[in-house]
Design a protein around this motif. Structure first.
Motif, PDB file in Angstrom:
ATOM      1  N   UNK A   1       0.829  -1.212   0.000  1.00 23.24           N
ATOM      2  CA  UNK A   1       0.000   0.000   0.000  1.00 23.24           C
ATOM      3  C   UNK A   1       0.869   1.271   0.000  1.00 23.24           C
ATOM      4  N   UNK A   2       2.177   1.104  -0.228  1.00 22.04           N
ATOM      5  CA  UNK A   2       3.064   2.270  -0.121  1.00 22.04           C
ATOM      6  C   UNK A   2       2.929   3.231  -1.297  1.00 22.04           C
ATOM      7  N   UNK A  16       0.986   6.939   4.172  1.00 23.55           N
ATOM      8  CA  UNK A  16       0.148   8.125   4.361  1.00 23.55           C
ATOM      9  C   UNK A  16      -0.952   7.912   5.397  1.00 23.55           C
ATOM     10  N   UNK A  17      -1.151   6.666   5.814  1.00 21.97           N
ATOM     11  CA  UNK A  17      -2.118   6.390   6.875  1.00 21.97           C
ATOM     12  C   UNK A  17      -1.350   6.042   8.142  1.00 21.97           C
ATOM     13  N   UNK A  18      -1.466   6.915   9.132  1.00 18.39           N
ATOM     14  CA  UNK A  18      -0.785   6.687  10.397  1.00 18.39           C
ATOM     15  C   UNK A  18      -1.780   6.402  11.510  1.00 18.39           C
ATOM     16  N   UNK A  19      -1.327   6.592  12.744  1.00 16.04           N
ATOM     17  CA  UNK A  19      -2.162   6.286  13.905  1.00 16.04           C
ATOM     18  C   UNK A  19      -2.094   7.422  14.921  1.00 16.04           C
ATOM     19  N   UNK A  20      -3.261   7.979  15.237  1.00 13.73           N
ATOM     20  CA  UNK A  20      -3.344   8.995  16.272  1.00 13.73           C
ATOM     21  C   UNK A  20      -3.626   8.353  17.621  1.00 13.73           C
ATOM     22  N   UNK A 220     -11.592   8.627   5.123  1.00 11.26           N
ATOM     23  CA  UNK A 220     -10.134   8.469   5.098  1.00 11.26           C
ATOM     24  C   UNK A 220      -9.619   8.427   3.656  1.00 11.26           C
ATOM     25  N   UNK A 221     -10.316   7.679   2.794  1.00  6.66           N
ATOM     26  CA  UNK A 221      -9.897   7.583   1.384  1.00  6.66           C
ATOM     27  C   UNK A 221      -9.889   8.964   0.733  1.00  6.66           C
ATOM     28  N   UNK A 241      -8.407  -0.781  13.686  1.00  6.29           N
ATOM     29  CA  UNK A 241      -7.180  -0.528  12.909  1.00  6.29           C
ATOM     30  C   UNK A 241      -7.279  -1.188  11.533  1.00  6.29           C
ATOM     31  N   UNK A 242      -7.744  -2.431  11.506  1.00  9.57           N
ATOM     32  CA  UNK A 242      -7.860  -3.162  10.237  1.00  9.57           C
ATOM     33  C   UNK A 242      -8.865  -2.481   9.310  1.00  9.57           C
ATOM     34  N   UNK A 243      -9.945  -1.958   9.893  1.00  9.60           N
ATOM     35  CA  UNK A 243     -10.931  -1.213   9.094  1.00  9.60           C
ATOM     36  C   UNK A 243     -10.283   0.035   8.491  1.00  9.60           C
ATOM     37  N   UNK A 244      -9.555   0.776   9.312  1.00 14.59           N
ATOM     38  CA  UNK A 244      -8.876   1.969   8.804  1.00 14.59           C
ATOM     39  C   UNK A 244      -7.906   1.610   7.681  1.00 14.59           C
ATOM     40  N   UNK A 245      -7.173   0.524   7.871  1.00 14.67           N
ATOM     41  CA  UNK A 245      -6.176   0.105   6.883  1.00 14.67           C
ATOM     42  C   UNK A 245      -6.813  -0.155   5.519  1.00 14.67           C
ATOM     43  N   UNK A 246      -8.025  -0.692   5.532  1.00 17.71           N
ATOM     44  CA  UNK A 246      -8.690  -0.996   4.249  1.00 17.71           C
ATOM     45  C   UNK A 246      -8.999   0.258   3.434  1.00 17.71           C
ATOM     46  N   UNK A 247      -8.999   1.416   4.086  1.00 16.23           N
ATOM     47  CA  UNK A 247      -9.259   2.653   3.335  1.00 16.23           C
ATOM     48  C   UNK A 247      -8.166   2.922   2.300  1.00 16.23           C
ATOM     49  N   UNK A 248      -6.987   2.337   2.504  1.00 13.59           N
ATOM     50  CA  UNK A 248      -5.878   2.539   1.558  1.00 13.59           C
ATOM     51  C   UNK A 248      -6.182   1.938   0.187  1.00 13.59           C
TER      52      UNK A 248
END
Length: 276
Positions: A1-2, A16-20, A220-221, A241-248
């Motif tokens: 996803x880079x 580009x997707x990090x963690x707050x 997020x997308x 976290x996994x849900x957020x990751x799928x936005x990539x």
């Protein structure tokens, strides 16, 4: 996803997707889940982990990154009241102790405050020279503040601006985002789902259905499609976290973007910079 990556001025590349972590570490009952969530995100490649002395959770973040430090782009912040010539360095030392690390990747001034910015910048550059921080930047700064930073000695070495940015808060598109883009200055978007409020928006729900996604993934997308932008959503569980990751992997169409512009109109004039 880079393919969704952001390159800092010193050529370091991050997802580009990090963690707050704002509002994390407040409950002993949830702490184990939050640590698991941060570690899961790091394992997925979401290397940017954002905290601050103000959040009161640097110890928890330190526990989460233990054993994974070389895979983490660690961000923390100094409170404006502490950002004097000597106070900036002392605050950094305290953060390093709490995080149990010998350096942070990015050290930010949390917002503008009482101390001369020349002093804050001079301290930041010294911390860099000492290897305590890899880079420094600012948070919650609008164009006039950014201009002032760029005008002081060493100010152009500022490596990022972290701001409130999401569909419901688009004022920065008028002048701040173009200003940062012109200077290849990475922008970090905090509260990218507007503290969860966007999850209930009917237009986001409609677009989400089309993509077999959630409204938050669409929010997020929408941010991730912007070059030079890092989104730092908070997630308190591995599932989240996994849900957020799928936005990539979501590709918004031109029609999607038009629908979102209709529901959340872009600014047509200067808007005061929002912050929490």
């Amino acid at each position: 996803m880079m393919e969704h990556s952001v390159i800092f001025p010193d050529h370091r590349k991050v997802c580009a997707l990090g963690q707050g972590t704002w509002k994390m570490g407040k409950s002993a009952l949830r702490e184990a889940d939050e640590i698991d969530a941060l570690r899961a995100g790091i394992e997925l490649g979401m290397s940017v982990v954002d905290t601050a002395e103000m959040y009161g959770n640097e110890e928890m973040v330190g526990a989460a990154i233990r054993g994974l430090r070389d895979r983490v782009f660690l961000v923390t912040k100094v409170l404006p009241g502490n950002a004097s010539r000597t106070g900036t360095k002392a605050a950094c030392e305290r953060s390093l102790n709490r995080l149990k690390t010998d350096y942070v990747d990015l050290f930010l001034l949390h917002w503008g405050g009482p101390h001369p910015i020349e002093d804050t910048v001079a301290s930041m550059i010294e911390l860099q020279q000492e290897g305590k921080i890899k880079a420094w930047g600012v948070s919650n700064m609008d164009v006039p503040e950014m201009e002032r930073f760029y005008a002081v000695p060493g100010g152009v070495s500022c490596a990022a601006n972290q701001i409130l940015y999401n569909l419901a808060h688009r004022g920065v598109e008028y002048d701040l985002l173009p200003w940062c883009r012109e200077r290849h200055l990475p922008v970090m978007a905090y509260s990218p789902a507007d503290e969860g409020r966007l999850s209930r928006n009917p237009v986001l729900m409609e677009i989400a259905q089309k993509h077999e996604a959630t409204p938050v993934q669409i929010a997020l997308a929408w941010i991730l499609r912007c070059p030079g932008m890092i989104a730092i959503p908070k997630a308190g569980s591995v599932t989240h976290v996994q849900e957020n990751y799928r936005s990539l992997s979501i590709r918004l169409t031109a029609e999607d973007v038009d629908l979102l512009d209709g529901a959340f109109p872009p600014p047509v004039r200067k808007v005061h910079l929002d912050s929490w």
